[in-house]
Design a protein around this motif. Sequence first.
Motif, mmCIF file in Angstrom:
data_model
loop_
_atom_site.group_PDB
_atom_site.id
_atom_site.type_symbol
_atom_site.label_atom_id
_atom_site.label_comp_id
_atom_site.label_asym_id
_atom_site.label_seq_id
_atom_site.Cartn_x
_atom_site.Cartn_y
_atom_site.Cartn_z
ATOM 1 N N PHE A 1 0.804 -1.217 0.000
ATOM 2 C CA PHE A 1 0.000 0.000 0.000
ATOM 3 C C PHE A 1 0.841 1.272 0.000
ATOM 4 N N GLN A 2 2.118 1.148 -0.275
ATOM 5 C CA GLN A 2 2.995 2.326 -0.244
ATOM 6 C C GLN A 2 3.025 3.021 -1.601
ATOM 7 N N ALA A 3 3.745 4.146 -1.671
ATOM 8 C CA ALA A 3 3.850 4.929 -2.901
ATOM 9 C C ALA A 3 4.345 4.061 -4.042
ATOM 10 N N GLY A 4 3.773 4.255 -5.228
ATOM 11 C CA GLY A 4 4.104 3.450 -6.401
ATOM 12 C C GLY A 4 3.082 2.370 -6.657
ATOM 13 N N SER A 5 2.230 2.080 -5.665
ATOM 14 C CA SER A 5 1.143 1.129 -5.848
ATOM 15 C C SER A 5 -0.117 1.856 -6.286
ATOM 16 N N THR A 6 -1.018 1.138 -6.915
ATOM 17 C CA THR A 6 -2.247 1.773 -7.391
ATOM 18 C C THR A 6 -3.197 2.118 -6.252
ATOM 19 N N ILE A 7 -3.131 1.378 -5.132
ATOM 20 C CA ILE A 7 -3.964 1.656 -3.965
ATOM 21 C C ILE A 7 -3.045 1.947 -2.787
ATOM 22 N N THR A 8 -3.134 3.128 -2.232
ATOM 23 C CA THR A 8 -2.334 3.501 -1.063
ATOM 24 C C THR A 8 -3.238 3.815 0.124
ATOM 25 N N GLU A 9 -4.448 3.275 0.102
ATOM 26 C CA GLU A 9 -5.458 3.571 1.122
ATOM 27 C C GLU A 9 -5.937 2.283 1.811
ATOM 28 N N PRO A 10 -5.153 1.698 2.717
ATOM 29 C CA PRO A 10 -5.652 0.541 3.464
ATOM 30 C C PRO A 10 -6.647 0.996 4.528
ATOM 31 N N PRO A 11 -7.449 0.089 5.060
ATOM 32 C CA PRO A 11 -8.328 0.459 6.178
ATOM 33 C C PRO A 11 -7.501 0.677 7.436
ATOM 34 N N GLN A 12 -8.052 1.447 8.366
ATOM 35 C CA GLN A 12 -7.355 1.649 9.630
ATOM 36 C C GLN A 12 -7.958 0.834 10.761
ATOM 37 N N TYR A 13 -9.279 0.684 10.744
ATOM 38 C CA TYR A 13 -9.957 -0.093 11.768
ATOM 39 C C TYR A 13 -10.836 -1.154 11.111
ATOM 40 N N ALA A 14 -11.093 -2.217 11.845
ATOM 41 C CA ALA A 14 -11.839 -3.332 11.268
ATOM 42 C C ALA A 14 -13.282 -2.971 10.940
ATOM 43 N N TYR A 15 -13.873 -1.974 11.604
ATOM 44 C CA TYR A 15 -15.246 -1.602 11.265
ATOM 45 C C TYR A 15 -15.327 -0.853 9.930
ATOM 46 N N GLN A 16 -14.166 -0.541 9.339
ATOM 47 C CA GLN A 16 -14.125 0.065 8.010
ATOM 48 C C GLN A 16 -13.999 -0.995 6.923
ATOM 49 N N VAL A 17 -14.148 -2.268 7.306
ATOM 50 C CA VAL A 17 -14.001 -3.391 6.383
ATOM 51 C C VAL A 17 -15.258 -4.249 6.470
ATOM 52 N N HIS A 18 -15.724 -4.714 5.324
ATOM 53 C CA HIS A 18 -16.922 -5.565 5.301
ATOM 54 C C HIS A 18 -16.767 -6.599 4.194
ATOM 55 N N GLN A 19 -17.236 -7.812 4.455
ATOM 56 C CA GLN A 19 -17.144 -8.889 3.477
ATOM 57 C C GLN A 19 -18.528 -9.352 3.057
ATOM 58 N N ARG A 20 -18.729 -9.494 1.752
ATOM 59 C CA ARG A 20 -19.979 -10.026 1.219
ATOM 60 C C ARG A 20 -19.724 -10.678 -0.132
ATOM 61 N N ASN A 21 -20.339 -11.829 -0.355
ATOM 62 C CA ASN A 21 -20.252 -12.513 -1.649
ATOM 63 C C ASN A 21 -18.818 -12.719 -2.120
ATOM 64 N N ASN A 22 -17.954 -13.164 -1.205
ATOM 65 C CA ASN A 22 -16.565 -13.483 -1.544
ATOM 66 C C ASN A 22 -15.752 -12.261 -1.969
ATOM 67 N N VAL A 23 -16.194 -11.092 -1.554
ATOM 68 C CA VAL A 23 -15.469 -9.844 -1.833
ATOM 69 C C VAL A 23 -15.311 -9.073 -0.528
ATOM 70 N N ILE A 24 -14.118 -8.522 -0.294
ATOM 71 C CA ILE A 24 -13.847 -7.670 0.860
ATOM 72 C C ILE A 24 -13.888 -6.213 0.415
ATOM 73 N N TYR A 25 -14.686 -5.394 1.095
ATOM 74 C CA TYR A 25 -14.790 -3.969 0.808
ATOM 75 C C TYR A 25 -14.171 -3.188 1.967
ATOM 76 N N TRP A 26 -13.506 -2.057 1.661
ATOM 77 C CA TRP A 26 -12.994 -1.232 2.749
ATOM 78 C C TRP A 26 -13.014 0.259 2.376
ATOM 79 N N CYS A 27 -12.985 1.089 3.416
ATOM 80 C CA CYS A 27 -13.058 2.543 3.262
ATOM 81 C C CYS A 27 -11.666 3.125 3.070
ATOM 82 N N GLY A 28 -11.501 3.977 2.051
ATOM 83 C CA GLY A 28 -10.277 4.757 1.918
ATOM 84 C C GLY A 28 -10.161 5.739 3.074
ATOM 85 N N GLN A 29 -8.931 6.127 3.395
ATOM 86 C CA GLN A 29 -8.709 6.945 4.592
ATOM 87 C C GLN A 29 -8.587 8.445 4.321
#
Length: 485
Positions: free
Chosen positions: A289-317
């Motif tokens: 998730f560091q510079a040079g990657s396409t996504i540099t926005e990992p979740p910070q807390y577990a309540y910002q992450v949700h799983q449904r239908n074999n997909v994990i969704y999370w909130c950018g910070q």
Amino acid sequence: MANPVKIFELKGEDFAKGYSYFTDFPFAGNMSQLANFDPFLDYGYFAPSLGGTVTDDTKTSTPKFITSFTDSGTAKLYVHTDDKLYEVLDGTPYTTTDKSSEINVTEEVTGVASFKSRYIYNRAGDSKTFSNLFPVASASNVEILSSGNTSEHYKPMAVALDKNLYICDGSQIDQITNVIGTSNNTVGYYSIESGMISRDLVNDGHYLVVVADNNSSHTRTSTGSTGSNRCLVLFYDVNNGRSTADYIYEFNDSYVSSVKVLDGAVYIFGKDNLWVCNSQTPPKAIFNFQAGSTITEPPQYAYQVHQRNNVIYWCGQTNAKIYAFGSKVAGTKKVFFQPFNNNSQPTCISTSGDNVYIGSEGSNSMLNVFNASQTKSSASFSTCYFNLEQPYTFAFAKVVCKTKLTSGQSVSFGMNSLVGEITDTQTKSYAQIGAKQSIIFNKASDAGNPPVANFNEFNLSIESSPAISKVEIWGYPVDNHDQTV
């Protein structure tokens, strides 16, 4: 000049690959940027995701936890903030009712769960855990655990294979077996290690999996030195009667925030990396998730992450994006994508049926809903740079839509090389060209900004309201001995 030749085509599986791991080179995926695109919504096409609607913007504090439940056959949600509990009708008109008087909201909420048909929540200031009914009622509010750790911002909960509820509580894991009193409930049922802070836990089908780190300053503005902190993943067999983990693996990251299970593999979100492991194999970093990657926005807390239908969704910070990883077809290749654009900074995410709910922070604390009945807006992408076997001069681009343009729809196209613009971004709409399915973009340039004549590599930027089935690039070959490139 000879007739142009097709030098590139983007279609079908190319869209379904999602993000590349790197911004410049197409590795695993083709896109360096994505917005509002779910590759599994209309598979094989680049189609906009579902639209979003604000259900209610009168909330006086920021949503933190969203829990779905059924009240006498009616689908509803509980939206828990640090000092309020709102009941929201799951569907139009999303009627919102303040239920704060039915529970204890005098302290910051640190976690919620649905367990044994009860609403479970805990608090930071006094570290007490309470149980209530669905729907909540003041007479049914019962304290079920006390004297836990009082310093943690978030205490996630999960039901394990033994059908008991477990709570992350600093360097220990608490156990809940009784939802109507404190008897038989245990603070510190499992002890991890002094100095380690449990961040999340999940049932992988056999073990209770717990992730922890030693970064005490786990906040959005203070993340610790990059990669310098000890992190643990622990596997507990809750049925063997032992007080220690069966397997423990250590790795390094700035901190860990969440753990989920896809297709039998355990995925751990760290500040620096996404890790994968299981009880028999230690964590391996699969995305940075560091510079040079396409996504540099990992979740910070577990309540910002949700799983449904074999997909994990999370909130950018730091932006209004919702990211995702997985595949809606179990056992197939998992991809990274960005399915929703929120209207402000997201704080939490959950689902109820086909509806996706996203809480937002700021002066207008609100709850947004994304569902199939809403109008799709537009989606956009920028590809990584594709290298060609020889140089070309641009002839034209053709964007083929899934169906003909309809009123209000438009497609924008732009193309660049590493040394300059190949053609300026152009927009063609139904109002301009009518009900076309194939749209041609010829070379164009800004005034005073002439495009490059020839190119060895290129990337594409497209924004579209209709679904796109194919993008073609046509050009004229340039002699390899020509030094004008």
